[in-house]
Design an enzyme around this catalytic site. Structure first.
Site, PDB file in Angstrom:
ATOM      1  N   GLU A 103       4.616  -5.286   7.177  1.00 41.62           N
ATOM      2  CA  GLU A 103       3.900  -4.296   7.839  1.00 41.62           C
ATOM      3  C   GLU A 103       4.517  -4.002   9.318  1.00 41.62           C
ATOM      4  O   GLU A 103       4.710  -2.789  10.129  1.00 41.62           O
ATOM      5  CB  GLU A 103       2.956  -4.268   8.047  1.00 41.62           C
ATOM      6  CG  GLU A 103       2.153  -4.485   7.112  1.00 41.62           C
ATOM      7  CD  GLU A 103       1.594  -5.111   5.968  1.00 41.62           C
ATOM      8  OE1 GLU A 103       2.570  -6.292   5.990  1.00 41.62           O
ATOM      9  OE2 GLU A 103       0.661  -5.268   4.734  1.00 41.62           O
ATOM     10  N   ALA A 125       1.608  -1.846  -0.215  1.00 38.24           N
ATOM     11  CA  ALA A 125      -0.062   0.226  -0.224  1.00 38.24           C
ATOM     12  C   ALA A 125       0.301   1.112  -0.165  1.00 38.24           C
ATOM     13  O   ALA A 125       2.059   1.717   0.746  1.00 38.24           O
ATOM     14  CB  ALA A 125      -1.162   0.030   1.017  1.00 38.24           C
ATOM     15  N   GLY A 175       0.697  -4.790   0.933  1.00 36.53           N
ATOM     16  CA  GLY A 175      -0.076  -4.716   0.016  1.00 36.53           C
ATOM     17  C   GLY A 175      -0.351  -5.844  -1.736  1.00 36.53           C
ATOM     18  O   GLY A 175      -1.162  -6.265  -1.931  1.00 36.53           O
TER      19      GLY A 175
HETATM   20  N1  CAA Z   1       4.657   2.969  -1.114  1.00 35.81           N
HETATM   21  C1  CAA Z   1       5.424   4.582  -1.162  1.00 35.81           C
HETATM   22  N2  CAA Z   1       6.428   4.391  -1.469  1.00 35.81           N
HETATM   23  C2  CAA Z   1       6.887   3.932  -2.374  1.00 35.81           C
HETATM   24  C3  CAA Z   1       6.497   2.006  -1.482  1.00 35.81           C
HETATM   25  C4  CAA Z   1       5.461   1.829  -0.766  1.00 35.81           C
HETATM   26  N3  CAA Z   1       4.212   0.911   0.338  1.00 35.81           N
HETATM   27  N4  CAA Z   1       7.736   1.544  -1.504  1.00 35.81           N
HETATM   28  C5  CAA Z   1       8.555   1.714  -2.611  1.00 35.81           C
HETATM   29  N5  CAA Z   1       8.156   3.170  -2.170  1.00 35.81           N
HETATM   30  C6  CAA Z   1       9.049   3.961  -2.795  1.00 35.81           C
HETATM   31  C7  CAA Z   1       9.954   4.598  -2.656  1.00 35.81           C
HETATM   32  O1  CAA Z   1       9.997   5.642  -1.215  1.00 35.81           O
HETATM   33  C8  CAA Z   1      10.701   5.503  -3.157  1.00 35.81           C
HETATM   34  O2  CAA Z   1      10.314   6.736  -4.190  1.00 35.81           O
HETATM   35  P1  CAA Z   1      11.655   7.705  -3.669  1.00 35.81           P
HETATM   36  O3  CAA Z   1      12.347   7.764  -5.049  1.00 35.81           O
HETATM   37  O4  CAA Z   1      10.434   8.879  -3.349  1.00 35.81           O
HETATM   38  O5  CAA Z   1      12.279   8.243  -2.586  1.00 35.81           O
HETATM   39  C9  CAA Z   1      10.495   4.643  -4.583  1.00 35.81           C
HETATM   40  O6  CAA Z   1       9.384   3.717  -4.415  1.00 35.81           O
HETATM   41  C10 CAA Z   1      11.267   3.245  -4.880  1.00 35.81           C
HETATM   42  O7  CAA Z   1      11.746   2.676  -3.699  1.00 35.81           O
HETATM   43  P2  CAA Z   1      13.635   2.468  -3.006  1.00 35.81           P
HETATM   44  O8  CAA Z   1      13.648   3.798  -3.338  1.00 35.81           O
HETATM   45  O9  CAA Z   1      13.226   2.148  -1.581  1.00 35.81           O
HETATM   46  O10 CAA Z   1      13.318   1.030  -3.542  1.00 35.81           O
HETATM   47  P3  CAA Z   1      14.770  -0.232  -3.323  1.00 35.81           P
HETATM   48  O11 CAA Z   1      14.964  -0.988  -4.440  1.00 35.81           O
HETATM   49  O12 CAA Z   1      16.130  -0.016  -2.030  1.00 35.81           O
HETATM   50  O13 CAA Z   1      14.293  -1.116  -2.357  1.00 35.81           O
HETATM   51  C11 CAA Z   1      11.832  -2.237  -1.354  1.00 35.81           C
HETATM   52  C12 CAA Z   1      12.946  -1.530  -2.403  1.00 35.81           C
HETATM   53  C13 CAA Z   1      12.142  -2.926  -0.207  1.00 35.81           C
HETATM   54  C14 CAA Z   1      10.929  -2.874  -1.790  1.00 35.81           C
HETATM   55  C15 CAA Z   1      11.678  -0.868  -0.081  1.00 35.81           C
HETATM   56  O14 CAA Z   1      10.707   0.412  -1.590  1.00 35.81           O
HETATM   57  C16 CAA Z   1      10.831  -0.693   0.744  1.00 35.81           C
HETATM   58  O15 CAA Z   1      10.868  -1.507   1.602  1.00 35.81           O
HETATM   59  N6  CAA Z   1       9.582  -0.556   0.384  1.00 35.81           N
HETATM   60  C17 CAA Z   1       8.192  -0.576   1.155  1.00 35.81           C
HETATM   61  C18 CAA Z   1       7.270  -2.098   1.844  1.00 35.81           C
HETATM   62  C19 CAA Z   1       6.399  -1.856   2.609  1.00 35.81           C
HETATM   63  O16 CAA Z   1       6.616  -1.476   3.968  1.00 35.81           O
HETATM   64  N7  CAA Z   1       4.961  -1.845   2.455  1.00 35.81           N
HETATM   65  C20 CAA Z   1       4.318  -2.207   3.136  1.00 35.81           C
HETATM   66  C21 CAA Z   1       3.888  -1.286   2.780  1.00 35.81           C
HETATM   67  S1  CAA Z   1       1.901  -1.127   4.164  1.00 35.81           S
HETATM   68  C22 CAA Z   1       0.923  -2.057   3.556  1.00 35.81           C
HETATM   69  O17 CAA Z   1       0.643  -2.594   2.426  1.00 35.81           O
HETATM   70  C23 CAA Z   1      -0.319  -2.063   4.386  1.00 35.81           C
HETATM   71  C24 CAA Z   1      -2.137  -3.560   3.750  1.00 35.81           C
HETATM   72  O18 CAA Z   1      -1.535  -3.946   4.468  1.00 35.81           O
HETATM   73  C25 CAA Z   1      -2.060  -2.856   3.052  1.00 35.81           C
END
Ligand code: CAA
Length: 258
Positions: A132, A66, A109
């Site tokens: 999460e 998400a 998500g």
């Molecule tokens: N939401 C918003 N933006 C996100 C995102 C997310 N879930 N995942 C990645 N992005 C964005 C980053 O903020 C970044 O944006 P900027 O360039 O503006 O900084 C861009 O995408 C690229 O991401 P990274 O620089 O972090 O890329 P990476 O290759 O270094 O890492 C990753 C990749 C490990 C997937 C890392 O992005 C990450 O950990 N993302 C979050 C994963 C996460 O926690 N997901 C769960 C979300 S909560 C949820 O989903 C609730 C539910 O149950 C529905």
């Protein structure tokens, strides 16, 4: 269809293809993106020429969860009043089979979206997880419920409580995904499977999907009974007569979806 901002939606023969297309945020599932997925799959549901649907992302990310930037400031009253994430479940009301073709990250998500589909096929570099807990929250769209049914309690608990991921091979071994294929062949393999499904009677395919999904909701006795009644129902269709007659006459059946 050019009317979408965050996805691409196109028909490839009898297969409806939805490609998530928010590359800068790794296909983070914003409200707008989820609305567009729902609109596209509804259009495919209504289109008689479409027999099955594929949802895919990019090589780097199916979806990284998400949209954290959208959720960061949400308060409990906001979340409750807007029933945050409720619209995600619309996908599960689609009666045509949906294949999730997952390359790269399917986190939070993203993993939940894949699990709402009927079949998950993974590219070799796919990564599945429910991180999460690292954000001070918990899965909100079926992660705690569907994952346990897919991979059992111990592995589901590990993913949800530690935020550890499963790679493609581990996910296949655990039963989360049906097969793992080379990264560059993912869409071809998913399309082959989708075309095969679309080549059968769409009426029977829908009944089969409904019967399998009933197992989520029913006890074994009720499920077996539901299945048997659905099985009986197929005998009221032209396509059952055609399918069995074609077998007996050693010819290829022609389905009429009725
Ligand atoms: N939401 C918003 N933006 C996100 C995102 C997310 N879930 N995942 C990645 N992005 C964005 C980053 O903020 C970044 O944006 P900027 O360039 O503006 O900084 C861009 O995408 C690229 O991401 P990274 O620089 O972090 O890329 P990476 O290759 O270094 O890492 C990753 C990749 C490990 C997937 C890392 O992005 C990450 O950990 N993302 C979050 C994963 C996460 O926690 N997901 C769960 C979300 S909560 C949820 O989903 C609730 C539910 O149950 C529905």
């Amino acid at each position: 269809n050019s009317s979408f901002q965050y996805i691409l939606a196109e028909k490839k023969g009898r297969v409806g293809l939805v490609t998530l297309n928010r590359p800068k945020s790794l296909n983070a599932l914003s409200d707008g993106l989820i609305s567009e997925i729902n609109s596209a799959v509804k259009l495919f549901q209504e289109d008689k020429d479409v027999g099955s649907i594929i949802i895919t992302g990019s090589e780097k990310a199916f979806a990284a969860g998400a949209d954290i930037k959208e959720m960061e400031k949400v308060t409990l009253p906001d979340a409750y009043n807007n029933d945050l994430l409720a619209q995600w479940h619309d996908l599960t009301k689609i009666r045509k089979p949906i294949i999730a073709a997952v390359n790269g990250y399917a986190l939070g998500g993203g993993c939940e979206l894949a699990m709402m589909c009927d079949i998950i096929i993974a590219g070799e570099k796919a990564v599945f997880g429910q991180p999460e807990i690292k954000l001070g929250t918990i899965p909100g769209c079926g992660g705690t419920q569907r994952l346990i049914r897919a991979i059992g309690k111990s592995k589901a608990m590990e993913l949800v409580l530690t935020g550890n991921n499963l790679n493609a091979i581990e996910a296949e071994k655990a039963g989360l995904v049906s097969k793992v294929v080379p990264v560059e062949e993912l869409l071809t393999e998913a399309t082959k499977m989708a075309e095969k499904i679309a080549s059968y009677s769409q009426l029977t395919v829908a009944m089969a999907k409904e019967a399998v999904n009933a197992s989520y909701e029913l006890t074994l006795q009720e499920g077996i009974r539901f299945e048997r009644r659905m099985f009986h129902s197929t005998f009221g269709t032209h396509d059952q007569k055609e399918g069995m007659n074609a077998f007996v006459e050693k010819r290829t059946p022609t389905w009429h979806n009725k």
